[in-house]
Design an enzyme around this catalytic site. Structure first.
Site, PDB file in Angstrom:
ATOM      1  N   GLU A  27      -3.450   7.565  -4.032  1.00 39.20           N
ATOM      2  CA  GLU A  27      -3.414   6.280  -3.330  1.00 39.20           C
ATOM      3  C   GLU A  27      -3.217   5.140  -4.318  1.00 39.20           C
ATOM      4  O   GLU A  27      -3.964   5.027  -5.293  1.00 39.20           O
ATOM      5  CB  GLU A  27      -4.736   6.072  -2.566  1.00 39.20           C
ATOM      6  CG  GLU A  27      -4.725   4.832  -1.696  1.00 39.20           C
ATOM      7  CD  GLU A  27      -6.073   4.632  -1.000  1.00 39.20           C
ATOM      8  OE1 GLU A  27      -7.092   4.498  -1.697  1.00 39.20           O
ATOM      9  OE2 GLU A  27      -6.084   4.611   0.240  1.00 39.20           O
ATOM     10  N   TYR A  53       0.859  -1.189   0.000  1.00 41.77           N
ATOM     11  CA  TYR A  53       0.000   0.000   0.000  1.00 41.77           C
ATOM     12  C   TYR A  53       0.896   1.241   0.000  1.00 41.77           C
ATOM     13  O   TYR A  53       1.903   1.290   0.720  1.00 41.77           O
ATOM     14  CB  TYR A  53      -0.879   0.012   1.251  1.00 41.77           C
ATOM     15  CG  TYR A  53      -1.685   1.279   1.411  1.00 41.77           C
ATOM     16  CD1 TYR A  53      -2.959   1.383   0.856  1.00 41.77           C
ATOM     17  CD2 TYR A  53      -1.161   2.385   2.085  1.00 41.77           C
ATOM     18  CE1 TYR A  53      -3.692   2.543   0.981  1.00 41.77           C
ATOM     19  CE2 TYR A  53      -1.892   3.550   2.202  1.00 41.77           C
ATOM     20  CZ  TYR A  53      -3.160   3.631   1.652  1.00 41.77           C
ATOM     21  OH  TYR A  53      -3.883   4.790   1.763  1.00 41.77           O
TER      22      TYR A  53
END
Ligand code: ADP
Ligand code: MG
Length: 387
Positions: A197, A109
């Site tokens: 993101e 992530y």
């Protein structure tokens, strides 16, 4: 403003942030054409909507043959995709991203966000990437590393290395990762993003690192200097009433209650929403017509509230200052003449030119309910909607 994954990946490419090969498709035929350019199977067909969680909702599918690409594309286009981010009503899928299916060794992530509290740009990263980052943040927050950057100084070598080490990257991957992160930071700053993101950022079996997903939000207040980004806006993905309101510079947000309310000033609007709730009802919207609104803005704001089928009662709460009460009254009367008022309207009005304002409303013969103060207004409207 949000953009689609395929648009975000186009921008990433330009900033040398590696992404899988792929392109957007609007029909099953186009999906097949794109698949044919990718040099082999499997390919991945991904629904393009402004919400995450598509994988779990059935919006990301592998296809192992040309026939499967067509079948998956046919199924996905036009489907209503429900994910934990769309709400129960879901979103209709109108376009697809068709891209190379990668051989994934690990999902990480990575994101960049501004942090107001520390006045820094913060890089967040985690080894526990993939679809469940919300659960990671909730249950094992120590698995998420955060590195703050002073935006005036910018990203330095040690910042990127700190993230790389926090992710336990193999030494061979550190250099390409650091390059990717530097490029991503450059992109974030250059385009006034408020969120970038990548979930997941993947390490492939061939030991390359790529952005497999891409979610970007841009700061609306900076769009005036991001002309190219504005071209990516997709009105299909936005609430139609909010799109309409934005044309008139109204601060309007659609909510799920049934009391429409029109207020001048954001603070007064918040207080009005609070008191509606306190009276036992729920606001259908936030609308700040602005301290300096003119009759036209009031008219448009009122028309937008009237056109919301969920609205069962309306509360107008105006404190006349720069926006005078007579100007407000004129706007309300004009909008009512245009759209017609089908629901009861409670008016609480005080301040500059309040007598003239009341006179205009009285003479209009509109069926309005006068309130003496804010509490009275909220109770009256709550009674109407049955709160
Ligand atoms: P969302 O976050 O909306 O669920 P993602 O783009 O993150 O959508 O995709 C969900 C999952 O599907 C990823 O975590 C990954 O495991 C898999 N996936 C997505 N794109 C690819 C691809 N090109 N190749 C292989 N697997 C993929
Ligand atoms: Mg994702």
């Amino acid at each position: 403003m949000k953009i689609h994954e395929y648009q975000a990946k186009t921008l990433f490419k330009r900033y040398a942030v590696p992404v899988p090969e792929g392109a957007v498709a609007f029909t099953p035929e186009e999906a097949l054409q794109v698949a044919d350019t990718l040099g082999g199977f499997p390919v991945v067909v991904k629904a393009q909507i402004h919400a995450g969680g598509r994988g779990k909702g059935g919006g990301v599918k592998l296809a192992h043959s040309r026939e499967e690409v067509t079948r998956v594309a046919e199924e996905m286009l036009g489907m209503t995709l429900v994910t934990h981010q769309t709400g129960p009503e879901g979103r209709v899928v109108k376009k697809l991203l068709v891209e190379q299916g990668l051989d994934i060794a690990k999902e990480l992530y990575l994101s960049i966000v501004p942090d107001r509290a520390s006045a820094q740009v913060v890089i967040m990263a985690s080894e526990a990437g993939g679809m469940d980052i919300e659960a990671v943040a909730e249950e094992t927050p120590e698995k998420i590393i955060k590195v703050g950057i002073n935006p005036l100084i910018g990203i330095q070598g040690y910042h990127a290395l700190q993230v790389a080490h926090g992710l336990n990257l193999d030494s061979a991957l550190v250099k390409p990762f650091v390059q990717l992160l530097n490029n991503l930071y450059r992109f974030f700053m250059a385009h006034d993003a408020s969120l970038v993101e990548i979930n997941p950022l993947v390490i492939t079996a061939q030991q390359t690192v790529l952005a497999l997903d891409a979610k970007i939000t841009f700061d609306d207040n900076a769009l005036f200097r991001q002309k190219e980004i504005v071209e990516y806006r997709d009105l299909d993905e936005e609430d139609p009433l909010e799109v309409e309101a934005s044309k008139f510079n109204l601060n309007y947000i659609n909510l799920d209650g049934n009391v429409g309310n029109m207020v001048n000033g954001a603070g007064l609007a918040m207080a009005t929403m609070d008191i509606i709730k306190l009276a036992g009802a729920r606001p259908a919207n936030f609308l700040d017509v602005g301290g300096g609104a003119n009759a036209e803005m009031v008219e448009n704001g009122f028309r937008i509230i009237l056109s919301d089928p969920n609205v069962k009662g309306i509360l107008i709460n105006i404190f006349g200052g720069i926006l005078r009460c007579d100007v407000l009254a004129e706007g309300v009367v004009k909008a009512a003449a245009q759209t017609g008022i089908k629901v009861p309207v409670v008016v609480r009005m005080e301040g500059t030119n309040v007598e003239q304002g009341r006179k205009i409303l009285d003479e209009s013969k509109l069926n309005l309910i006068a309130a003496v103060d804010l509490k009275d207004a909220a109770q009256k409207v709550a009674e109407i909607v049955g709160g």
